[in-house]
Each structure stands twice: as structure tokens, then as C-alpha cells.
Design a protein around this motif. Sequence first.
Motif, mmCIF file in Angstrom:
data_model
loop_
_atom_site.group_PDB
_atom_site.id
_atom_site.type_symbol
_atom_site.label_atom_id
_atom_site.label_comp_id
_atom_site.label_asym_id
_atom_site.label_seq_id
_atom_site.Cartn_x
_atom_site.Cartn_y
_atom_site.Cartn_z
ATOM 1 N N SER A 132 -100.646 26.862 4.513
ATOM 2 C CA SER A 132 -99.597 27.876 4.421
ATOM 3 C C SER A 132 -99.394 28.284 2.962
ATOM 4 C CB SER A 132 -98.291 27.342 5.003
ATOM 5 O OG SER A 132 -97.796 26.259 4.227
ATOM 6 N N ARG A 136 -96.878 23.712 2.386
ATOM 7 C CA ARG A 136 -96.205 22.671 3.162
ATOM 8 C C ARG A 136 -96.841 22.398 4.522
ATOM 9 N NH1 ARG A 136 -89.745 24.127 2.237
ATOM 10 N NH2 ARG A 136 -89.732 23.833 -0.037
ATOM 11 N N LYS A 137 -97.521 23.388 5.074
ATOM 12 C CA LYS A 137 -98.072 23.255 6.421
ATOM 13 C C LYS A 137 -99.589 23.424 6.394
ATOM 14 C CE LYS A 137 -93.835 23.091 7.988
ATOM 15 N NZ LYS A 137 -93.249 21.810 8.434
ATOM 16 N N TRP A 150 -99.492 21.219 11.259
ATOM 17 C CA TRP A 150 -99.165 19.910 10.701
ATOM 18 C C TRP A 150 -98.243 20.042 9.503
ATOM 19 C CZ3 TRP A 150 -102.202 15.893 13.015
ATOM 20 C CH2 TRP A 150 -103.302 16.333 13.762
ATOM 21 N N ASP A 151 -97.386 19.040 9.328
ATOM 22 C CA ASP A 151 -96.648 18.877 8.079
ATOM 23 C C ASP A 151 -97.555 18.119 7.115
ATOM 24 O OD1 ASP A 151 -94.025 18.818 6.482
ATOM 25 O OD2 ASP A 151 -94.629 16.711 6.529
ATOM 26 N N GLU A 153 -97.014 16.727 4.116
ATOM 27 C CA GLU A 153 -96.473 15.525 3.469
ATOM 28 C C GLU A 153 -96.523 14.305 4.383
ATOM 29 O OE1 GLU A 153 -92.499 14.051 0.989
ATOM 30 O OE2 GLU A 153 -92.541 16.032 1.920
ATOM 31 N N SER A 154 -96.218 14.496 5.672
ATOM 32 C CA SER A 154 -96.170 13.364 6.606
ATOM 33 C C SER A 154 -97.429 13.223 7.456
ATOM 34 C CB SER A 154 -94.961 13.517 7.528
ATOM 35 O OG SER A 154 -95.134 14.642 8.387
ATOM 36 N N LYS A 156 -97.886 14.696 10.115
ATOM 37 C CA LYS A 156 -97.430 14.737 11.503
ATOM 38 C C LYS A 156 -97.763 16.091 12.119
ATOM 39 C CE LYS A 156 -93.219 14.581 14.325
ATOM 40 N NZ LYS A 156 -91.741 14.513 14.306
ATOM 41 N N CYS A 157 -98.275 16.062 13.349
ATOM 42 C CA CYS A 157 -98.528 17.299 14.081
ATOM 43 C C CYS A 157 -97.206 17.804 14.663
ATOM 44 C CB CYS A 157 -99.549 17.076 15.191
ATOM 45 S SG CYS A 157 -99.978 18.584 16.091
ATOM 46 N N GLU A 158 -96.757 18.943 14.188
ATOM 47 C CA GLU A 158 -95.455 19.474 14.595
ATOM 48 C C GLU A 158 -95.551 20.431 15.789
ATOM 49 O OE1 GLU A 158 -92.993 19.315 10.410
ATOM 50 O OE2 GLU A 158 -93.948 21.204 10.974
ATOM 51 N N SER A 194 -96.525 31.326 13.041
ATOM 52 C CA SER A 194 -96.454 29.896 12.749
ATOM 53 C C SER A 194 -95.060 29.316 12.969
ATOM 54 C CB SER A 194 -96.904 29.634 11.307
ATOM 55 O OG SER A 194 -96.030 30.254 10.383
#
Length: 358
Positions: A132, A136-137, A150-151, A153-154, A156-158, A194
Motif C-alpha cells: 500500500s 502498512r498493508k 495483510w497487516d 507489522e503483525s 496478520k491476514c486481515e 482495499s
Amino acid sequence: MGKLQSKFRKRSELYRASQGEKADNTFDSQVVQYEPAHQGSINTVTNLSPDLCVSGGTDQAVVVYDWKQGRMCQSFQGHNREVTKAVCYPGSTWIFSASRDKTVLMWDLNQGDEPIQEFCGHELVVNGVAISPDGRKLCTGSRDNWMCLWDIESAKCEQRHNISRNLVTHVCWVPGSSSVVQTSEDKTIRVWDSRAWQVTNTFPAKQYIQTHCDVSPNGNYLVSSSNGFGGQGCEATLWDLRQPGCKVVEYRGHLQTTACCMFLPMPPGGSARVATSSHDSSVKIWDQNTAVCLVTLSLDGAGPLVSLSPSDSTNLLCASFNSGLHHIQVGQGSNQAQGSGAGSGGAGGLDLKVVARF
């Protein structure tokens, strides 16, 4: 489904230079040969900085290379299948690599030789990866029909979204926007929001699989490329993103699958241009608006040319199956030189010349 999936399988062994055949033999004396970046075919190349490029291929390595100095800076080892795509976040040292091992790995050139993040969840090869604009993404797309958000930083799949037959071939984030564009083996182009992670537009299906796409820096235009054979298909298409599904022009002239299409940086006082590379071992530069081919560069014996990365308006990097990475110089000229390693005439008075290979 089996028939659809088999259409776009890359068969690198078909394109190996035959024994005794030497790529670019006509102009070898004029081409600087640096230390090879990879052992094997190269699938992807992109820019990390004005001097550094990042590439990946069948040797499973993600390589950072100083193409101006001709030296390898870093070789990241972490994937256990070939690398399909690499992208970098502008102005940073972040690198993201996608692979046939179904993962995306994140690397930082300043943080050692281990991946700093791993994005796992796809069930088949990951062919699309995009960051992005705010960094961030991460968006990924795969032959498993899933588009994931995905995020970073983590890790994690958002968001996840599955569309039947959407075998993703490439993903682009529209600059300064919340929109993501992807091409697919089902011959369509989809635009995603998104924020809601929903498809907002689906372009009219082309006749052939769409292999790649790129978005213009101002976010107004999209260029996509088609597979094909014997001159059937093999085109690139310019679309107006402000009128989704509106086809502007087509760029026709390649004889085999057009594997990559890119908007080129605007030269001072010049017109907008598009570059394409093909399985027919040629690179072409086109006038973006008129679709006139300005120059063609043939790299005989190099096999499919599957990825392009413009560094500026006069330098272009090209990845090949058989002969590594090529540094191509774009200049004004008479177009007198023809053959393997120098561009032959189009309508624009441009020269394309391979100056280094690595």
C-alpha cells in the motif's frame, strides 16, 4: 479447470539456449559481463534504489545487486521453491518476495540476512504482491483463487476473498489510492477496494490470459499484457482507470506471450512511453498514446524475457530465462544497428542497447 490451469504453465526447459548457442553473440564484445546475480532462470526484477535492484528466480535466492558498479550486495536465502515476484517499498530498504513455496517473505537490507516477517496462508504459488502507498498493508494474490490483505507489522491476514477461477497472475496498488488491480488466468482484470476488500470493477475479458499489469504514476492508466503464440494474442492493452473497462489502445507486434508491461519514466520534453518484454526474446518501447512501436531490441538466445524494471528514462533492467539480467540503455539514435544486443528501428528514432549483463 485443469485445462485452464495448464495454459500458462512456464516451461523454462523449452527456452534454454541450445548447446553451442551463445546469447547476444553479435554484440558480446560491447557488453560488460559482471558476476551473475543468479544460477538459473530469473523471474522478476525491480528497483530498490537508483543504484540497487532486487531479483529472484529458480535458484530460490533474493538478490540485491548494484547494477551500476556490477557487484552483488546481498543474497537472501529463505524460500524453498523458486521466487516468482519481488517488490520494494519506495524510499526504504524493505523487500518482499513471493514464491512457489506459497509464502511471501519480508527482508530489510539493513537488518541481516534473515527474513524479518513471513506471510503464510496461500495454498498454491503466490504470483502477485503489492504494498500500500502508506507502507502498512500488503496485498497478495495466488493461483489458489485467493486475494489476501495483510497487516505488515503483525503479518496478520486481515481480509481474504476467493473468486472462482481467479488464478492471479499479478497485482498492482494504484498510487495514492485505496484501489488494487490484479490480472488473472481467467482473462479478466479486477479492481479491488482495499477498505471493503471487494471487487469494484471487472474489465471485459480479453481473448487470452492476462499475464501482468502496471499502473501509471498518476494513477490514471493501467497497462496489461496477454499471453499468446504465433502473433495471436501477445498484445499489451492500455486502459483508462477513470472509466473502468475503457480500452484506449493496444500495442501489437510481439510474436509470443507478452510477459511484462511497464510505464516508463517520462524523458525531459518527451512523450509518455510503455515498454514490453516477451517470450519471443524481444523488448519493445511504444508511444503510450499512439501505440506506435518506437524501437525493438532482440536478445537472441536469451529465452523468454519475463520482467522489466525501469530505473529512469534512459536505463532499463530486463530479466531473462537463459542469460541473466540485462542492463539496457535507452537513447536517441539512428537505429542503424540491428541484431542481437542492439535495437532495430521503429518510428521514434530511439536506440536500445545492452551495455551490461549480470
